[in-house]
Design a protein around this motif. Structure first.
Motif, PDB file in Angstrom:
ATOM      1  N   ASP A  30       6.383  -0.473   5.770  1.00  0.00           N
ATOM      2  CA  ASP A  30       7.320   0.651   5.899  1.00  0.00           C
ATOM      3  C   ASP A  30       7.478   1.444   4.612  1.00  0.00           C
ATOM      4  OD1 ASP A  30       7.831  -0.020   8.586  1.00  0.00           O
ATOM      5  OD2 ASP A  30       9.422  -1.431   8.003  1.00  0.00           O
ATOM      6  N   GLY A  31       6.373   1.658   3.888  1.00  0.00           N
ATOM      7  CA  GLY A  31       6.396   2.473   2.689  1.00  0.00           C
ATOM      8  C   GLY A  31       6.959   1.785   1.452  1.00  0.00           C
ATOM      9  N   VAL A  32       7.269   0.497   1.556  1.00  0.00           N
ATOM     10  CA  VAL A  32       7.779  -0.260   0.413  1.00  0.00           C
ATOM     11  C   VAL A  32       6.704  -1.252  -0.018  1.00  0.00           C
ATOM     12  CG1 VAL A  32       9.561  -1.839  -0.438  1.00  0.00           C
ATOM     13  CG2 VAL A  32      10.165  -0.024   1.198  1.00  0.00           C
ATOM     14  N   ILE A  33       6.316  -1.181  -1.285  1.00  0.00           N
ATOM     15  CA  ILE A  33       5.260  -2.034  -1.822  1.00  0.00           C
ATOM     16  C   ILE A  33       5.822  -3.418  -2.137  1.00  0.00           C
ATOM     17  CG2 ILE A  33       3.655  -2.347  -3.750  1.00  0.00           C
ATOM     18  CD1 ILE A  33       3.693   0.753  -4.036  1.00  0.00           C
ATOM     19  N   SER A  34       5.131  -4.443  -1.643  1.00  0.00           N
ATOM     20  CA  SER A  34       5.521  -5.820  -1.956  1.00  0.00           C
ATOM     21  C   SER A  34       4.452  -6.521  -2.787  1.00  0.00           C
ATOM     22  CB  SER A  34       5.791  -6.609  -0.670  1.00  0.00           C
ATOM     23  OG  SER A  34       4.635  -6.627   0.141  1.00  0.00           O
ATOM     24  N   GLU A  35       3.264  -5.907  -2.861  1.00  0.00           N
ATOM     25  CA  GLU A  35       2.166  -6.523  -3.606  1.00  0.00           C
ATOM     26  C   GLU A  35       1.286  -5.432  -4.209  1.00  0.00           C
ATOM     27  OE1 GLU A  35      -0.014 -10.084  -1.960  1.00  0.00           O
ATOM     28  OE2 GLU A  35      -1.607  -8.598  -1.816  1.00  0.00           O
ATOM     29  N   ILE A  36       0.951  -5.597  -5.491  1.00  0.00           N
ATOM     30  CA  ILE A  36       0.029  -4.690  -6.169  1.00  0.00           C
ATOM     31  C   ILE A  36      -1.153  -5.530  -6.628  1.00  0.00           C
ATOM     32  CG2 ILE A  36      -0.364  -3.178  -8.153  1.00  0.00           C
ATOM     33  CD1 ILE A  36       2.612  -2.445  -8.035  1.00  0.00           C
ATOM     34  N   ARG A  37      -2.338  -5.085  -6.255  1.00  0.00           N
ATOM     35  CA  ARG A  37      -3.566  -5.797  -6.626  1.00  0.00           C
ATOM     36  C   ARG A  37      -4.414  -4.863  -7.473  1.00  0.00           C
ATOM     37  NH1 ARG A  37      -8.787  -6.510  -4.598  1.00  0.00           N
ATOM     38  NH2 ARG A  37      -9.570  -8.596  -4.941  1.00  0.00           N
ATOM     39  N   GLN A  38      -4.681  -5.276  -8.695  1.00  0.00           N
ATOM     40  CA  GLN A  38      -5.473  -4.443  -9.591  1.00  0.00           C
ATOM     41  C   GLN A  38      -6.789  -5.143  -9.898  1.00  0.00           C
ATOM     42  OE1 GLN A  38      -3.979  -3.451 -13.596  1.00  0.00           O
ATOM     43  NE2 GLN A  38      -4.322  -1.350 -12.919  1.00  0.00           N
ATOM     44  N   GLU A  39      -7.873  -4.457  -9.588  1.00  0.00           N
ATOM     45  CA  GLU A  39      -9.220  -4.984  -9.786  1.00  0.00           C
ATOM     46  C   GLU A  39      -9.921  -4.096 -10.809  1.00  0.00           C
ATOM     47  OE1 GLU A  39     -12.817  -4.867  -6.795  1.00  0.00           O
ATOM     48  OE2 GLU A  39     -11.297  -6.315  -6.143  1.00  0.00           O
ATOM     49  N   ILE A  40     -10.313  -4.704 -11.928  1.00  0.00           N
ATOM     50  CA  ILE A  40     -10.957  -3.946 -12.997  1.00  0.00           C
ATOM     51  C   ILE A  40     -12.397  -4.414 -13.119  1.00  0.00           C
ATOM     52  CG2 ILE A  40     -10.862  -3.259 -15.418  1.00  0.00           C
ATOM     53  CD1 ILE A  40      -7.881  -4.300 -15.281  1.00  0.00           C
ATOM     54  N   HIS A  41     -13.313  -3.488 -12.948  1.00  0.00           N
ATOM     55  CA  HIS A  41     -14.747  -3.767 -13.070  1.00  0.00           C
ATOM     56  C   HIS A  41     -15.194  -3.308 -14.454  1.00  0.00           C
ATOM     57  CE1 HIS A  41     -15.497  -4.434  -8.667  1.00  0.00           C
ATOM     58  NE2 HIS A  41     -14.311  -3.860  -8.641  1.00  0.00           N
ATOM     59  N   PHE A  73       9.976  -0.746  -4.741  1.00  0.00           N
ATOM     60  CA  PHE A  73       8.745  -0.084  -5.150  1.00  0.00           C
ATOM     61  C   PHE A  73       8.298   0.794  -3.984  1.00  0.00           C
ATOM     62  CE2 PHE A  73       9.242  -3.847  -7.641  1.00  0.00           C
ATOM     63  CZ  PHE A  73       8.796  -3.505  -8.895  1.00  0.00           C
ATOM     64  N   ILE A  74       8.667   2.063  -4.031  1.00  0.00           N
ATOM     65  CA  ILE A  74       8.387   3.002  -2.951  1.00  0.00           C
ATOM     66  C   ILE A  74       6.974   3.554  -3.136  1.00  0.00           C
ATOM     67  CG2 ILE A  74       9.147   5.100  -1.764  1.00  0.00           C
ATOM     68  CD1 ILE A  74      11.144   2.687  -1.678  1.00  0.00           C
ATOM     69  N   LYS A  75       6.144   3.411  -2.098  1.00  0.00           N
ATOM     70  CA  LYS A  75       4.730   3.790  -2.173  1.00  0.00           C
ATOM     71  C   LYS A  75       4.530   5.199  -2.709  1.00  0.00           C
ATOM     72  CE  LYS A  75       2.390   5.755   0.881  1.00  0.00           C
ATOM     73  NZ  LYS A  75       1.489   6.643   1.479  1.00  0.00           N
ATOM     74  N   ASP A  76       5.186   6.180  -2.138  1.00  0.00           N
ATOM     75  CA  ASP A  76       4.966   7.567  -2.544  1.00  0.00           C
ATOM     76  C   ASP A  76       5.286   7.782  -4.019  1.00  0.00           C
ATOM     77  OD1 ASP A  76       4.142   8.172   0.032  1.00  0.00           O
ATOM     78  OD2 ASP A  76       6.092   8.978   0.637  1.00  0.00           O
ATOM     79  N   ASP A  77       6.342   7.153  -4.509  1.00  0.00           N
ATOM     80  CA  ASP A  77       6.729   7.310  -5.918  1.00  0.00           C
ATOM     81  C   ASP A  77       5.723   6.646  -6.845  1.00  0.00           C
ATOM     82  OD1 ASP A  77       9.005   8.605  -4.973  1.00  0.00           O
ATOM     83  OD2 ASP A  77      10.277   6.822  -5.155  1.00  0.00           O
ATOM     84  N   VAL A  78       5.291   5.434  -6.490  1.00  0.00           N
ATOM     85  CA  VAL A  78       4.344   4.696  -7.336  1.00  0.00           C
ATOM     86  C   VAL A  78       2.987   5.392  -7.337  1.00  0.00           C
ATOM     87  CG1 VAL A  78       3.142   2.495  -7.644  1.00  0.00           C
ATOM     88  CG2 VAL A  78       5.572   2.515  -7.025  1.00  0.00           C
TER      89      VAL A  78
END
Length: 171
Positions: free
Chosen positions: A72-83, A154-159
Motif C-alpha cells: 500500500d505504498g509503504v516501504i517495509s524492506e529496502i534491498r540494495q545490490e551493488i555490482h 517510509f512512503i514509496k513516492d517520497d523515497v
C-alpha cells in the motif's frame, strides 16, 4: 565505492566502516534515461509485501540497484545490490578486502542481511534492510531514518523522489 552508497542514499549508510580503496569519483548520473532493466528475480522477492519500485544508478564500472518492497505504498524492506566491476586498477582481491570490512559493520544488526557474491567479472554486494524489524536507534545507525517521514513511515513516492533527485532512474 562508498561514494556510490553515499550519493544514492544521501546519508551515512556505512558510518564507521573502514575506508575503501582509492578510485576516481563515479558519475552518479545514469548513462541513459531508459527505465532500469534489472528487476529482482523470484529468489530475491521480499519476505513480505510486493516490489513497489526499483531504482538504478550506473557509474563507470559499477551499477547500483535499489529495490523498495512493501504494501500500500509503504516501504517495509529496502534491498540494495551493488555490482562492482573488476578492472586493471581494481582487482578481485582489493574489492573483497574492502567489502569484507563492510560485512563486519552489518554483522549482528537486527533486520539487516548482507551477502557477497563474486565471479571473474564483478563482486556483488547485497544489503537488505527490513525496516519493520529495526528500531529507531538501528535505523539511525545505518542511516535509514533520514528517508522516513515525520510519522516514521517510509512512503514509496517520497523515497523514490529522493533517489530520482540524486540521478537514479526509477520505475
Amino acid at each position: 565505492m562508498k561514494k556510490i552508497l553515499f550519493s544514492l542514499l544521501a546519508l551515512t549508510l556505512i558510518a564507521g566502516c573502514s575506508s575503501k580503496p582509492a578510485e576516481t569519483t563515479p558519475t552518479t548520473t545514469p548513462e541513459s534515461t531508459d527505465v532500469p532493466t534489472t528487476t529482482p528475480d523470484a529468489a530475491q522477492q521480499p519476505s513480505t509485501g510486493e516490489v513497489l519500485s526499483a531504482c538504478e544508478v550506473i557509474s563507470d564500472n559499477d551499477t547500483v540497484i535499489t529495490t523498495f518492497n512493501g504494501t500500500d505504498g509503504v516501504i517495509s524492506e529496502i534491498r540494495q545490490e551493488i555490482h562492482y566491476g573488476i578492472t586493471e586498477d581494481r582487482t578481485l582481491e582489493s574489492l573483497k578486502k574492502s567489502i569484507e570490512a563492510d560485512a563486519g559493520f552489518f554483522k549482528g544488526i537486527d533486520g539487516v542481511t548482507y551477502e557477497i557474491i563474486e565471479n571473474e567479472k564483478e563482486v556483488i554486494q547485497t544489503v537488505t534492510y527490513q525496516l519493520d524489524k529495526m528500531d529507531e536507534e538501528t535505523l539511525a545507525l545505518v542511516g535509514m531514518d533520514a528517508l522516513a517521514n515525520t510519522d516514521g513511515k517510509f512512503i514509496k513516492d517520497d523515497v523514490v523522489k529522493v533517489f530520482e533527485d540524486m540521478g537514479a532512474t526509477c520505475k
